[in-house]
Design an enzyme around this catalytic site. Sequence first.
Site, PDB file in Angstrom:
ATOM      1  N   LYS A 440      12.550  57.996  29.967  1.00 37.79           N
ATOM      2  CA  LYS A 440      12.078  58.804  31.085  1.00 37.79           C
ATOM      3  C   LYS A 440      12.201  60.285  30.736  1.00 37.79           C
ATOM      4  O   LYS A 440      13.304  60.807  30.610  1.00 37.79           O
ATOM      5  CB  LYS A 440      12.854  58.479  32.354  1.00 37.79           C
ATOM      6  CG  LYS A 440      12.062  58.859  33.575  1.00 37.79           C
ATOM      7  CD  LYS A 440      12.613  58.246  34.825  1.00 37.79           C
ATOM      8  CE  LYS A 440      11.536  58.183  35.883  1.00 37.79           C
ATOM      9  NZ  LYS A 440      12.081  57.933  37.208  1.00 37.79           N
ATOM     10  N   TRP A 445       7.599  58.147  32.781  1.00 36.19           N
ATOM     11  CA  TRP A 445       7.945  57.095  31.834  1.00 36.19           C
ATOM     12  C   TRP A 445       7.148  57.196  30.531  1.00 36.19           C
ATOM     13  O   TRP A 445       5.975  57.537  30.536  1.00 36.19           O
ATOM     14  CB  TRP A 445       7.655  55.719  32.437  1.00 36.19           C
ATOM     15  CG  TRP A 445       8.553  55.348  33.567  1.00 36.19           C
ATOM     16  CD1 TRP A 445       8.183  55.186  34.875  1.00 36.19           C
ATOM     17  CD2 TRP A 445       9.960  55.087  33.519  1.00 36.19           C
ATOM     18  NE1 TRP A 445       9.278  54.838  35.626  1.00 36.19           N
ATOM     19  CE2 TRP A 445      10.381  54.773  34.822  1.00 36.19           C
ATOM     20  CE3 TRP A 445      10.908  55.090  32.485  1.00 36.19           C
ATOM     21  CZ2 TRP A 445      11.704  54.461  35.132  1.00 36.19           C
ATOM     22  CZ3 TRP A 445      12.224  54.789  32.796  1.00 36.19           C
ATOM     23  CH2 TRP A 445      12.614  54.480  34.105  1.00 36.19           C
TER      24      TRP A 445
HETATM   25  P1  AMP Z   1      10.471  55.329  39.086  1.00 36.60           P
HETATM   26  O1  AMP Z   1      10.052  53.947  39.351  1.00 36.60           O
HETATM   27  O2  AMP Z   1       9.528  56.074  38.196  1.00 36.60           O
HETATM   28  O3  AMP Z   1      10.809  56.058  40.335  1.00 36.60           O
HETATM   29  O4  AMP Z   1      11.817  55.253  38.224  1.00 36.60           O
HETATM   30  C1  AMP Z   1      12.957  54.592  38.695  1.00 36.60           C
HETATM   31  C2  AMP Z   1      14.045  54.666  37.668  1.00 36.60           C
HETATM   32  O5  AMP Z   1      14.388  56.028  37.394  1.00 36.60           O
HETATM   33  C3  AMP Z   1      15.357  54.028  38.086  1.00 36.60           C
HETATM   34  O6  AMP Z   1      15.341  52.633  37.901  1.00 36.60           O
HETATM   35  C4  AMP Z   1      16.340  54.746  37.177  1.00 36.60           C
HETATM   36  O7  AMP Z   1      16.339  54.191  35.877  1.00 36.60           O
HETATM   37  C5  AMP Z   1      15.770  56.148  37.114  1.00 36.60           C
HETATM   38  N1  AMP Z   1      16.391  57.005  38.151  1.00 36.60           N
HETATM   39  C6  AMP Z   1      15.871  57.344  39.351  1.00 36.60           C
HETATM   40  N2  AMP Z   1      16.711  58.151  40.018  1.00 36.60           N
HETATM   41  C7  AMP Z   1      17.797  58.325  39.235  1.00 36.60           C
HETATM   42  C8  AMP Z   1      19.021  59.037  39.376  1.00 36.60           C
HETATM   43  N3  AMP Z   1      19.296  59.775  40.440  1.00 36.60           N
HETATM   44  N4  AMP Z   1      19.921  58.950  38.361  1.00 36.60           N
HETATM   45  C9  AMP Z   1      19.660  58.219  37.261  1.00 36.60           C
HETATM   46  N5  AMP Z   1      18.516  57.538  37.059  1.00 36.60           N
HETATM   47  C10 AMP Z   1      17.592  57.579  38.038  1.00 36.60           C
END
Ligand code: AMP
Length: 544
Positions: A440, A445
């Site tokens: 990420k 991603w």
């Molecule tokens: P998305 O579906 O693009 O919103 O990504 C979700 C993923 O982002 C989660 O499963 C985590 O791996 C990462 N993520 C989102 N928020 C956080 C956070 N505050 N701290 C660490 N990782 C996060």
Amino acid sequence: MSTLYGQMMDMPLVISGLLRHAENNHSDTEIVTRRIEGDIHRYTYADAGQRIRKLANALEASGIKQGDRTATLAWNTYRHFELYYAVSGMGAVLHTINPRLHPEQVAWIVNHAEDRILFFDATFAPIVDAIAEHCPTIEHWVALSDADKMPELKKVKAISYEDYIRDHADQYEWPTLDENAAAALCYTSGTTGNPKGVLYSHRSLVLHTYGACLPDAFGVDATDIVLPVVPMFHVNAWSLPYVGALAGVKLVFPGAKLDGESLYELFEGEKVTISAGVPTVWLLVLQFLQQNNKKLSTLKRMTVGGSACPPALMKTFKQDYGVQLEHAWGMTEMSPLGTYNHPKAKHLGLSEEERFNVALSQGRAVFGVEMKIVDDKGQRMPQDGKSTGDLHVRGPWVVKQYFKKDESPLVDGWFPTGDVGHIDADGYLTITDRTKDVIKSGGEWIGSIDIENIAMAHPAVAMAACIAAKHEKWDERPLLIVQLKEGQSPSKEEILAHFEGKIAKWWTPDDVLFVDGLPLGATGKVQKNKLRDEYGDHLMKQAG
Ligand code: AMP
């Protein structure tokens, strides 16, 4: 035994209800946009409502029916806001596409969703030209532009949004929909393989909006002025366009300009009180403030999520600017809100340092989301702040199945998030790692498998693995680790040149490391966790 039912009205929870509420109670509250055309646009929820109904009529005239997917490639603007409400309100499905993806992936997603119309900002005209011939389901291309500011297009004939809605009536009866009907669709690349569609229902979105407004979540009220930096193509801008209507907040949309200076101008000019975005955005804002010796006079809180919030960032904003960075965690599959970090009464007496340590965790579950940590065998682990395992969640705004996929991702009725962490006795979640094999970068991603496949197609490469390496600005960047075939000795540059044109430029690995052998597990798979342990800090060390 027969059930004694409650005797309350059976009013479906639908998106049009949010709009009606805003029009009835906050008609003169403003929605402000820095337009792609460059100027500032300002109107009210009442004005928005009128145009939203014109758009609903226009969509009907285009033959859009309930359940039909209508796509957007668009920034955060008032027109995108209108699409949010018109498309879902009439019963069709708003499909927000991430324009940062490679055009091939955009086309794949459009075809998978079978989108019938595509609304796009002028910025994304090159993507439209690149995908047009590969997207036979799209019947209408609508540029989100004034009629006299249409972008140049080579492959399609597009109509301007203003022409598209102009002659339609501003009266429209919102249909009474089944609250479980689909309202919005968002694809995530945060999994291996092709992107997966998450299909939100009216009910899940409205319940999520209630949850998001809670004092221990975004905690907004009708005195707030909210600027969502998080894009409307990322899980519905974390629901802020819906939160705006429910809570009656003034919304400020930044359009395409997301640099520190442009955001600062809007924060100050529009007296913004709350904002939300990924850590990379706040790093850019901080840089601008520091380099230009500026202060923030109205901003109180910024929600930071999408990636872990760097402690130094949180500390500097609090100490030097009086702005609290509030850590939240969630995912596309969760609409997205899972946890939000606010203190409890018992934390108020703590020292500043101790409170800071509480604020650094990902926060507590918002009502509507249940979480558990499980071990390798799927057994629930204690909530003791140290037992670390896989994080599973469930709730009415958590996905149960991906769009057009038969198999369910659920395990015993819970969704495995792919995140690893622990939860303490007060319910605070700390994410420590990720099991899913993706990277990420700046909140977006990057698929490691795509990168590996391209690397492996290079004639000199025997095996390749791509891992997420820590990066100061982007949180993570791809690092390629390569085992060469015998007798081969290409340079890093030659390997990287091999990526040109095959993936989006920003997916190109930051560095290539050559190794004698990659660590393999019992099933012959590369053990990425070992590589992460060994090389995860490579880019940080390189940067000094
Ligand atoms: P998305 O579906 O693009 O919103 O990504 C979700 C993923 O982002 C989660 O499963 C985590 O791996 C990462 N993520 C989102 N928020 C956080 C956070 N505050 N701290 C660490 N990782 C996060």
